[in-house]
Design an enzyme around this catalytic site. Structure first.
Site, PDB file in Angstrom:
ATOM      1  N   SER A 218      -9.161   0.042  14.869  1.00 49.18           N
ATOM      2  CA  SER A 218      -8.326   0.173  13.666  1.00 49.18           C
ATOM      3  C   SER A 218      -8.399   1.569  13.056  1.00 49.18           C
ATOM      4  CB  SER A 218      -8.716  -0.874  12.623  1.00 49.18           C
ATOM      5  OG  SER A 218      -9.924  -0.544  11.967  1.00 49.18           O
TER       6      SER A 218
ATOM      7  N   ASP B  73     -11.778  -4.524   6.559  1.00 54.37           N
ATOM      8  CA  ASP B  73     -10.945  -5.721   6.730  1.00 54.37           C
ATOM      9  C   ASP B  73     -10.839  -6.092   8.205  1.00 54.37           C
ATOM     10  OD1 ASP B  73     -10.516  -5.704   3.990  1.00 54.37           O
ATOM     11  OD2 ASP B  73      -8.699  -4.491   4.166  1.00 54.37           O
TER      12      ASP B  73
ATOM     13  N   THR C  91      -8.983   3.240   6.110  1.00 56.44           N
ATOM     14  CA  THR C  91      -8.549   2.342   5.030  1.00 56.44           C
ATOM     15  C   THR C  91      -8.817   0.874   5.321  1.00 56.44           C
ATOM     16  OG1 THR C  91      -6.814   3.911   4.412  1.00 56.44           O
ATOM     17  CG2 THR C  91      -6.602   1.666   3.590  1.00 56.44           C
TER      18      THR C  91
ATOM     19  N   ASP D 144      -7.925   7.134  10.086  1.00 54.73           N
ATOM     20  CA  ASP D 144      -7.801   6.528   8.757  1.00 54.73           C
ATOM     21  C   ASP D 144      -8.749   5.330   8.686  1.00 54.73           C
ATOM     22  OD1 ASP D 144      -7.012   5.384   6.358  1.00 54.73           O
ATOM     23  OD2 ASP D 144      -4.883   5.297   6.853  1.00 54.73           O
TER      24      ASP D 144
ATOM     25  N   ASP E  85       0.834  -1.199   0.000  1.00 49.91           N
ATOM     26  CA  ASP E  85       0.000   0.000   0.000  1.00 49.91           C
ATOM     27  C   ASP E  85       0.871   1.253   0.000  1.00 49.91           C
ATOM     28  OD1 ASP E  85      -2.378  -1.330   0.037  1.00 49.91           O
ATOM     29  OD2 ASP E  85      -2.812  -0.999   2.157  1.00 49.91           O
TER      30      ASP E  85
ATOM     31  N   SER F  94      -4.906 -10.132   2.917  1.00 54.15           N
ATOM     32  CA  SER F  94      -3.805 -10.060   3.870  1.00 54.15           C
ATOM     33  C   SER F  94      -4.198  -9.246   5.093  1.00 54.15           C
ATOM     34  CB  SER F  94      -2.572  -9.445   3.198  1.00 54.15           C
ATOM     35  OG  SER F  94      -1.489  -9.375   4.106  1.00 54.15           O
ATOM     36  N   ASN F  95      -4.860  -8.114   4.882  1.00 55.08           N
ATOM     37  CA  ASN F  95      -5.310  -7.299   6.018  1.00 55.08           C
ATOM     38  C   ASN F  95      -6.248  -8.083   6.927  1.00 55.08           C
ATOM     39  OD1 ASN F  95      -3.918  -5.102   4.968  1.00 55.08           O
ATOM     40  ND2 ASN F  95      -5.731  -4.167   4.048  1.00 55.08           N
TER      41      ASN F  95
END
Length: 307
Positions: free
Chosen positions: A285, A255, A251, A249, A14, A43-44
């Site tokens: 998160s 996930d 992002t 954030d 990323d 993956s996250n």
């Protein structure tokens, strides 16, 4: 060795740019920050699940390069067990992320690289691990045929199956029937149903429509800062958000939710408890920058839930 949770998905590096607003076509803007770190929805989610206490195997494909090494280091730190194919002909993928300063909202472009070559054969090679898992989770960043094969193998093995239909894409006939749980966001729910999801009521209509299309146990529409809306045989109900602090954030929020949900189900928690656990993982998160780097530990999740 079998794992409680097996996740199929992609790893990419990323490249995240913070700016006041994403650039329009033909426009150059000055950023307020930049980071390079591990990403990719699969993956996250694997990192989130492992950090939250899950025993996770992650099936993916990476290149033999610097970004691929970043992925392996990330999984080792988080305690994820890689079931990775090393592709010597294709590079590891990358994502460009624009994060809006102030709101934490983002726009993302993903180039999967080697992970775009994840195949039905790759899934078949790990059929034993998939079939022995308690929970199997995938998304739609890798080829659709691989995702469908993964869900089918997991279903045949008796695993609880979860599909996070991101990014939104038309699904093959019968694929939803392979899913115990479907976890779209508002845009993905609209893409699958044609129902514009703008509030809880429209989320409930979209969730009901997806149940009618074959989802086995529940549809969970994530609603960003408003938590989630779950639809199952008992009806539709709101899952309230948890405030863990100022949003930095968003992002990896979805996930984080999916990974936390998988861990909770693998531990045998009921739906309501699993949703609360997943909401706490996501809440923490978003108070941090990055995706994989923002995933909380089990102790942090339990401390937030105990508050």
């Amino acid at each position: 060795m079998p794992h409680d949770i097996v996740i199929l998905g992609i790893f990419v590096a990323d490249a995240a740019f913070r700016c006041d607003a994403p650039p329009r076509l033909g426009e150059t803007v000055l950023g307020t920050g930049f980071t390079l770190g591990p990403g990719g929805k699969g993956s996250n989610q694997a990192v989130a699940a492992a950090m939250a206490g899950g025993d996770v195997g992650f099936l993916t494909r990476i290149g033999k390069d610097t970004f691929g090494a970043m992925g392996q280091e990330t999984w080792a730190r988080a305690g994820v067990h890689p079931l990775a194919v090393i592709d010597e002909s294709l590079p590891t993928g990358a994502a460009g992320i624009f994060v809006e300063t102030g709101t934490g909202k983002n726009a993302i472009v993903v180039s999967p690289g080697a992970a775009g070559a994840i195949s039905v054969a790759d899934v078949a090679a790990q059929a034993e691990a998939i079939g022995q898992a308690r929970v199997a989770l995938t998304q739609l960043e890798q080829p659709m045929a691989a995702a469908e094969a993964f869900l089918r193998v997991a279903r045949e093995g008796g695993a609880i199956t979860i599909l996070n239909p991101a990014p939104a894409a038309p699904l093959p006939q019968g694929m939803l029937a392979l899913c115990d749980y479907l976890i779209p966001n508002e845009a993905e729910a609209e893409g699958l149903t044609g129902i514009a999801v703008t509030d809880r009521d429209s989320a409930a209509r979209a969730g009901g429509a997806l149940l009618d299309q074959g989802v086995g146990k529940a549809v969970i529409v994530t609603l960003g800062g408003d938590g989630a809306l779950v639809c199952d045989a008992a009806g539709a109900r709101h899952v309230p958000p948890i405030n863990a602090g100022p949003v930095v954030d968003t992002t990896g929020a979805g996930d984080a939710f999916n990974g936390g949900f998988a861990t909770a189900l693998a531990e045998g928690r009921g739906l309501e408890d699993a949703l609360r656990f997943a909401t706490a993982v996501a809440a923490i998160s978003v108070t941090r920058a990055g995706a994989a780097a923002a995933m909380p530990t089990r102790a942090e999740v339990e401390a937030l839930l105990a508050r």
